[in-house]
Design a protein around this motif. Structure first.
Motif, mmCIF file in Angstrom:
data_model
loop_
_atom_site.group_PDB
_atom_site.id
_atom_site.type_symbol
_atom_site.label_atom_id
_atom_site.label_comp_id
_atom_site.label_asym_id
_atom_site.label_seq_id
_atom_site.Cartn_x
_atom_site.Cartn_y
_atom_site.Cartn_z
ATOM 1 N N ASP A 10 3.593 36.239 -18.627
ATOM 2 C CA ASP A 10 3.958 37.648 -18.474
ATOM 3 C C ASP A 10 2.907 38.535 -18.245
ATOM 4 O O ASP A 10 1.651 38.135 -18.008
ATOM 5 C CB ASP A 10 4.836 38.008 -19.646
ATOM 6 C CG ASP A 10 4.015 38.227 -20.904
ATOM 7 O OD1 ASP A 10 2.622 38.322 -20.963
ATOM 8 O OD2 ASP A 10 4.490 38.560 -21.946
ATOM 9 N N ALA A 11 2.955 39.819 -17.910
ATOM 10 C CA ALA A 11 2.253 40.837 -17.471
ATOM 11 C C ALA A 11 1.235 41.247 -18.403
ATOM 12 O O ALA A 11 0.103 41.200 -18.246
ATOM 13 C CB ALA A 11 2.915 42.036 -17.190
ATOM 14 N N GLU A 12 1.466 40.885 -19.584
ATOM 15 C CA GLU A 12 0.369 40.986 -20.669
ATOM 16 C C GLU A 12 -0.486 39.672 -21.057
ATOM 17 O O GLU A 12 -1.009 39.743 -22.064
ATOM 18 C CB GLU A 12 1.053 41.466 -22.123
ATOM 19 C CG GLU A 12 1.355 43.056 -22.021
ATOM 20 C CD GLU A 12 2.895 43.097 -21.291
ATOM 21 O OE1 GLU A 12 3.609 41.906 -21.512
ATOM 22 O OE2 GLU A 12 3.152 44.079 -20.896
ATOM 23 N N SER A 13 -0.402 38.924 -20.232
ATOM 24 C CA SER A 13 -1.077 37.433 -20.434
ATOM 25 C C SER A 13 -0.612 36.607 -21.605
ATOM 26 O O SER A 13 -1.459 35.870 -22.203
ATOM 27 C CB SER A 13 -2.683 37.635 -20.343
ATOM 28 O OG SER A 13 -3.067 38.291 -19.285
ATOM 29 N N TYR A 14 0.462 36.477 -21.810
ATOM 30 C CA TYR A 14 1.319 35.662 -22.959
ATOM 31 C C TYR A 14 2.158 34.900 -22.230
ATOM 32 O O TYR A 14 2.802 35.065 -21.069
ATOM 33 C CB TYR A 14 2.097 36.634 -23.911
ATOM 34 C CG TYR A 14 1.181 37.384 -24.725
ATOM 35 C CD1 TYR A 14 0.646 36.946 -25.999
ATOM 36 C CD2 TYR A 14 1.309 38.812 -24.730
ATOM 37 C CE1 TYR A 14 -0.053 37.654 -27.091
ATOM 38 C CE2 TYR A 14 0.647 39.547 -25.578
ATOM 39 C CZ TYR A 14 -0.197 38.925 -26.531
ATOM 40 O OH TYR A 14 -0.933 39.754 -27.579
ATOM 41 N N ARG A 16 5.393 32.751 -22.040
ATOM 42 C CA ARG A 16 6.760 32.883 -22.263
ATOM 43 C C ARG A 16 7.744 31.880 -21.491
ATOM 44 O O ARG A 16 7.071 31.081 -20.784
ATOM 45 C CB ARG A 16 7.302 34.214 -21.891
ATOM 46 C CG ARG A 16 6.934 35.442 -22.488
ATOM 47 C CD ARG A 16 7.741 36.696 -21.858
ATOM 48 N NE ARG A 16 7.130 37.786 -22.859
ATOM 49 C CZ ARG A 16 7.692 38.534 -23.714
ATOM 50 N NH1 ARG A 16 8.862 38.212 -24.034
ATOM 51 N NH2 ARG A 16 7.187 39.644 -24.179
#
Length: 108
Positions: A10-14, A16
């Protein structure tokens, strides 16, 4: 054709995953995971538990006409009713106890 699990960052580098329908519609998106192994374990857990899961109806019996932002913020306690999707456990036991041979001969 079955749905598909898509693993992504995702955009926060996690990490998913999302479950998509055969037509590409996104049906569910997971929580954020710190690493890929944890996300893959999450997919395995969804596969294991979702197939035989019960449905818990926590929605009110009627829909309110007032938009949510216009309502007062208050804690509402609702009755949780468990609704079995079907007696899949009994059907599963029948299939597993069936004599060897084609299990799906009568299904087609």
């Amino acid at each position: 054709m079955a749905g598909m699990f898509e693993l992504f960052i995702d955009a926060e580098s996690y990490f998913r995953f999302r479950l998509t329908a055969p037509d590409g519609t996104v049906m569910a998106v997971s929580k954020a995971f710190d690493n890929k192994n944890a996300a893959v374990a999450g997919i395995a857990a969804v596969r294991e538990y979702a197939g035989m899961g019960l449905i818990a109806d926590v929605s009110p019996t009627e829909r309110r006409a007032t938009p949510p932002e216009a309502r007062d913020v208050a804690v509402q306690v609702r009755e949780v009713r468990r609704i079995p999707a079907a007696d899949l456990h009994a059907r599963s036991r029948e299939i597993h106890r069936a004599p060897s041979g084609s299990r799906w001969a009568g299904a087609v």
